[in-house]
Enzyme design. Structure first.
Site, PDB file in Angstrom:
ATOM      1  N   GLU A  59       0.828  -1.207   0.000  1.00 48.29           N
ATOM      2  CA  GLU A  59       0.000   0.000   0.000  1.00 48.29           C
ATOM      3  C   GLU A  59       0.863   1.258   0.000  1.00 48.29           C
ATOM      4  OE1 GLU A  59      -3.424   0.164  -0.285  1.00 48.29           O
ATOM      5  OE2 GLU A  59      -3.052  -1.938  -0.773  1.00 48.29           O
ATOM      6  N   TRP A  73       1.913   1.749  -3.519  1.00 50.51           N
ATOM      7  CA  TRP A  73       0.846   2.302  -4.355  1.00 50.51           C
ATOM      8  C   TRP A  73       0.820   3.823  -4.212  1.00 50.51           C
ATOM      9  CZ3 TRP A  73      -1.986   1.054  -8.322  1.00 50.51           C
ATOM     10  CH2 TRP A  73      -2.328  -0.275  -8.576  1.00 50.51           C
ATOM     11  N   TRP A  87     -20.476  10.533 -20.337  1.00 46.76           N
ATOM     12  CA  TRP A  87     -20.984  10.483 -18.971  1.00 46.76           C
ATOM     13  C   TRP A  87     -22.368  11.124 -18.902  1.00 46.76           C
ATOM     14  CZ3 TRP A  87     -17.962   7.373 -16.358  1.00 46.76           C
ATOM     15  CH2 TRP A  87     -16.596   7.328 -16.644  1.00 46.76           C
ATOM     16  N   ASN A  96     -10.841   2.154   2.768  1.00 44.92           N
ATOM     17  CA  ASN A  96     -10.298   2.049   1.411  1.00 44.92           C
ATOM     18  C   ASN A  96     -11.139   1.161   0.503  1.00 44.92           C
ATOM     19  OD1 ASN A  96      -8.091   2.546  -0.559  1.00 44.92           O
ATOM     20  ND2 ASN A  96      -7.860   0.325  -0.401  1.00 44.92           N
ATOM     21  N   TRP A 154     -16.198  10.679 -13.369  1.00 44.63           N
ATOM     22  CA  TRP A 154     -15.351  10.428 -12.202  1.00 44.63           C
ATOM     23  C   TRP A 154     -14.838  11.710 -11.568  1.00 44.63           C
ATOM     24  CZ3 TRP A 154     -10.362  12.275 -12.661  1.00 44.63           C
ATOM     25  CH2 TRP A 154      -9.877  12.497 -13.954  1.00 44.63           C
ATOM     26  N   TRP A 172      -9.649   7.165  -8.148  1.00 45.52           N
ATOM     27  CA  TRP A 172     -10.853   7.424  -8.923  1.00 45.52           C
ATOM     28  C   TRP A 172     -10.700   6.965 -10.369  1.00 45.52           C
ATOM     29  CZ3 TRP A 172     -15.785   8.397  -8.208  1.00 45.52           C
ATOM     30  CH2 TRP A 172     -16.196   8.729  -6.916  1.00 45.52           C
TER      31      TRP A 172
END
Length: 473
Positions: free
Chosen positions: A278, A281, A310, A345, A363, A386
């Site tokens: 993590e 990341w 969208w 998360n 988004w 996102w």
């Protein structure tokens, strides 16, 4: 005299700029208050208040070492060079030290400060501190930045095995200076402080951060790999806010994990390995932000996905924002965000996929809402998460992979404990009904809304939209 400009590095321990500045002589620390820019970047009021409270704690810690902390005010980041130069000249400072920040505006600001000090004949030293590696220093064989996390992680592990970055100690105490620390206000303009109860959820200061890190390492890390996806458990580190504000460094977190895993990156404790993953990341998304600056401009990492049509659905967006979608796990997650400034998360992915796939809403609307409410709001991590969920980003979930929030609820909150906490309207329901209450039964759902969208047909609608935009089948 040396000047140390603090930003998202509100700590004394393992702070490269502060430590190196002190090595050169007596130091004055400075923080620039820029509320207009914080508003422009959608920083949450709870996040700005967290900075403020950490500045109070930091000033006290620095004062113990006779290092004053000065507050400057600027209407815009482009005023930072002149404000810092004015202070440097007032102090007779021979050098400025600061840790690099990332993001398009932040990098432009920092470059402008460096140029101004160079033109003024005053030394300016910059350091890599927010990250384990400078952005762009981990590259493919062709010299380009990685676009796939697994490849980036492999290279990062290789470099860490070769050289593990050390933790720097706090700066030494210095002789008292004539200049005193600035007083920290009870709030910054335009950012009302949260309630004391909410502040207590996020205690400020290095001591509080260290205590939280130690508790996580000693009590929760061993089971982290198994429990991290269960929102009803207190099984995650809750350290993201401290990392975002720089009250903890990534090196401190990495060393804590390694200490619990006998110094190993692989094998041993699965929880430690999972948590290191993590941390990497977080590193990866910062590198992406710098090496592919279009993501700083509200653009998709994968340009071809800009063609996705969208939906404009203000009512659906508002229902999602307020936790009134009729999908219990999504609503519980959104209410957790509104009430605590934080979201688990796993639920960030679930709620993001619901907005972008089931509601087919851009988004960027969700990214903005999260930044406006998260205490740990971080441009790189928020944008990366996102875009992953929306299938527009690096390592993105395939567009046809859509988390079913009911299945996610049944898997990760099987008895409905998390839902009952945040959606009390459903607290009376048995586990078999709480994940998707029956509609039309006043005794089942009470005043809880019916689902605003059908999960199956909306999933297909999203798949069709991506295919129409040119995505391969």
């Amino acid at each position: 005299m040396q000047l140390c400009w603090l930003r998202a590095d509100l700590r004394t321990a393992d702070n490269h700029a502060l430590w190196h500045a002190r090595q050169r002589g007596p130091v004055v620390a400075v923080f620039i208050v820029t509320p207009n820019d914080w508003h422009a970047h959608d920083d949450a009021a709870i996040k700005v208040d967290f900075w403020r409270r950490n500045l109070i704690e930091l000033a006290a810690t620095l004062n113990h070492r006779n290092i004053p902390l000065q507050l400057l005010h600027a209407g815009h980041w482009n005023e930072c060079p002149s404000r810092l130069l004015e202070l440097a000249r007032d102090l007779g400072a021979s050098g400025l030290h600061f840790n690099d920040e990332y993001g398009l505006h932040e990098q432009q600001r920092d470059d402008a400060v460096s140029r101004a000090f160079s033109e003024a004949g005053i030394s300016c030293q910059r350091y890599t501190d927010q990250l384990l590696f400078a952005p762009g220093s981990l590259t493919t064989q062709s010299g380009t930045m990685y676009k796939v996390y697994s490849q980036f992680r492999r290279q990062a592990y290789h470099r860490l095995h070769q050289h593990l970055p050390a933790e720097l100690p706090p700066p030494n105490s210095q002789e008292p200076l004539a200049r005193a620390s600035s007083s920290i206000p009870d709030h910054f303009d335009g950012f009302a402080p949260p309630t004391p109860e909410l502040q207590q959820l996020w205690p400020a200061g290095e001591a509080a951060a260290s205590e939280r890190l130690q508790r996580f390492s000693n009590q929760l890390l061993a089971d982290y790999a198994d429990d991290r996806d269960k929102p009803d458990l207190d099984a995650t580190s809750r350290l993201s806010a401290y990392l975002a504000a720089g009250v903890l460094s990534p090196r401190q977190c990495l060393h804590a994990a390694l200490r619990m895993n006998q110094g190993e990156f692989d094998g041993g404790n699965p929880g430690a390995v999972s948590w290191i993953n993590e941390l990497l990341w977080r590193e990866f998304y910062k590198h992406i932000l710098v090496c592919y600056p279009r993501v700083s401009r509200h653009r998709a990492f994968r340009p071809e996905t800009e063609a996705v049509q969208w939906r404009n659905d203000p009512e659906g967006l508002a229902a999602w924002q307020q936790g009134q979608t009729g999908i219990p796990l999504v609503d519980a997650a959104m209410r957790q965000l509104l009430n605590t400034g934080w979201m688990h998360n796993r639920l960030r992915m679930v709620s993001a996929m619901f907005l972008t796939k089931n509601l087919l809403i851009d988004w960027r609307e969700g990214e903005r809402w999260f930044m406006q409410h998260l205490i740990d709001g971080d441009l790189a991590a928020n944008n990366g998460g996102w875009q992953w969920s929306a299938s527009t980003g690096t390592d993105a979930a395939p567009y046809f992979r859509v988390f079913n929030p009911v299945s996610q609820s049944e898997k990760f909150d099987p008895d409905g404990s998390f839902i009952r906490r945040w959606v009390p309207e459903l607290a009376h329901l048995p586990a078999r009904q709480i994940h998707l209450p029956p509609t039309g039964d006043l005794f089942s759902g009470g005043n809880y809304p019916a689902p605003i969208v059908d999960l199956r047909s909306s999933r297909q609608r999203a798949i069709d939209a991506f295919r129409s935009a040119g995505e391969p089948a």
